[in-house]
Design a protein around this motif. Structure first.
Motif, PDB file in Angstrom:
ATOM      1  N   VAL A 157       0.829  -1.207   0.000  1.00  0.00           N
ATOM      2  CA  VAL A 157       0.000   0.000   0.000  1.00  0.00           C
ATOM      3  C   VAL A 157       0.868   1.263   0.000  1.00  0.00           C
ATOM      4  O   VAL A 157       0.642   2.194  -0.769  1.00  0.00           O
TER       5      VAL A 157
ATOM      6  N   LYS B 258      -0.555   0.384  -4.034  1.00  0.00           N
ATOM      7  CA  LYS B 258      -1.742  -0.399  -4.366  1.00  0.00           C
ATOM      8  C   LYS B 258      -2.907   0.072  -3.492  1.00  0.00           C
ATOM      9  O   LYS B 258      -2.703   0.602  -2.395  1.00  0.00           O
ATOM     10  N   THR B 259      -4.126  -0.137  -3.979  1.00  0.00           N
ATOM     11  CA  THR B 259      -5.277   0.167  -3.132  1.00  0.00           C
ATOM     12  C   THR B 259      -5.311  -0.848  -1.990  1.00  0.00           C
ATOM     13  O   THR B 259      -4.807  -1.976  -2.120  1.00  0.00           O
ATOM     14  N   LYS B 260      -5.901  -0.451  -0.890  1.00  0.00           N
ATOM     15  CA  LYS B 260      -5.982  -1.350   0.270  1.00  0.00           C
ATOM     16  C   LYS B 260      -6.746  -2.618  -0.092  1.00  0.00           C
ATOM     17  O   LYS B 260      -6.369  -3.725   0.308  1.00  0.00           O
TER      18      LYS B 260
ATOM     19  N   GLU C 144      -7.073  -4.066  -3.047  1.00  0.00           N
ATOM     20  CA  GLU C 144      -6.243  -4.925  -3.906  1.00  0.00           C
ATOM     21  C   GLU C 144      -5.173  -5.645  -3.084  1.00  0.00           C
ATOM     22  O   GLU C 144      -4.949  -6.844  -3.258  1.00  0.00           O
TER      23      GLU C 144
END
Length: 252
Positions: free
Chosen positions: A113, A118-120, A122
């Motif tokens: 993250v 990255k999105t949480k 994902e």
């Protein structure tokens, strides 16, 4: 092209020349084990490869891109943006190095993250899939202190894999574990080898090194004494120092 290239590496601590002239090439999908007596330079070589120590001589490259160069006065200079190289590798330590105040899941998703952005959602999805693959399904909300040593080491392997590295380094990953837990962790590393994960493993587990490696380096007194396939080192070595070292291991 090799993922990792280390040429004529030298490293001293004061008057102690720990690495005298070591070269190592690791290609994609290859498992290279590094064996040798304590104090021979194995862990220092790994620390130089993973930028935890600076080299005094030689050249270090990742994916063909130089991490270091030698300036006109003969001094080693590192590239300014080292984070581009740190994203290429993962490192699994002897003593797990998990954050004790983070849950298993937060230990795994923190870097994806914050570093890979990255999105949480994902990161969580990928983390849960990796934890399941490593036999840790349902452990995501536990804390390191609630887990066995073998489970903690598997979490640290998952944490390294979550960064999608090109190459994984293991620094004696079972040295802090008892024999039963050692087998548990070695099974996971063997699974990664079967999946063609590129790995460099410093280990005292000779039978494991023999079973899992494409190549083995025997290092002593800061030099590569012998390099070859497991069959060449364990079954057909011509080197007296290698023979002497391997005689100490009854499980070969």
């Amino acid at each position: 092209m090799s993922i990792l290239s280390m040429s004529n590496i030298k490293k001293s601590f004061g008057d102690n020349n720990v690495l005298k002239d070591i070269s190592l090439e690791v290609n994609k999908g290859e498992v290279v084990s590094i064996i040798g007596p304590s104090g021979g330079g194995k862990s220092t070589l790994l620390r130089c490869a993973t930028l935890l120590e600076t080299i005094d001589g030689g050249c270090l490259k990742y994916n063909g891109i130089p991490v270091t160069h030698t300036n006109e006065s003969g001094k080693i200079v590192y590239e300014k943006n080292l984070n581009q190289f740190r994203k290429i590798f993962g490192l699994v330590f002897q003593n797990f190095n998990l954050f004790p105040h983070f849950s298993v899941l937060k230990n795994v998703i923190d870097a994806p993250v914050n570093v890979l952005k990255k999105t949480k959602e994902e990161a969580i999805e990928e983390a849960l899939a990796l934890l399941k693959k490593m036999g840790l399904e349902g452990k995501e909300n536990m804390y390191p202190c609630d887990l066995s040593g073998g489970m903690q080491q598997r979490v640290s392997i998952v944490r390294a894999l979550a960064m999608n590295p090109d190459i994984l380094f293991f620094d004696e990953p079972t040295s802090a574990l008892d024999p039963e837990l050692t087998g548990e962790v070695l099974k996971v590393i063997k699974q990664l080898a079967d999946d063609k994960m590129t790995m460099v493993i410093v280990t005292h587990e000779m039978a494991f090194a023999k079973a899992v490696s494409d190549r083995i380096l025997f290092i002593d007194k800061g030099l590569v004494v012998e390099e070859g396939t497991p069959a060449e080192l364990f079954d057909d070595t011509k080197n007296d120092r290698t023979k002497q070292f391997l005689m100490n291991y009854n499980n070969i």
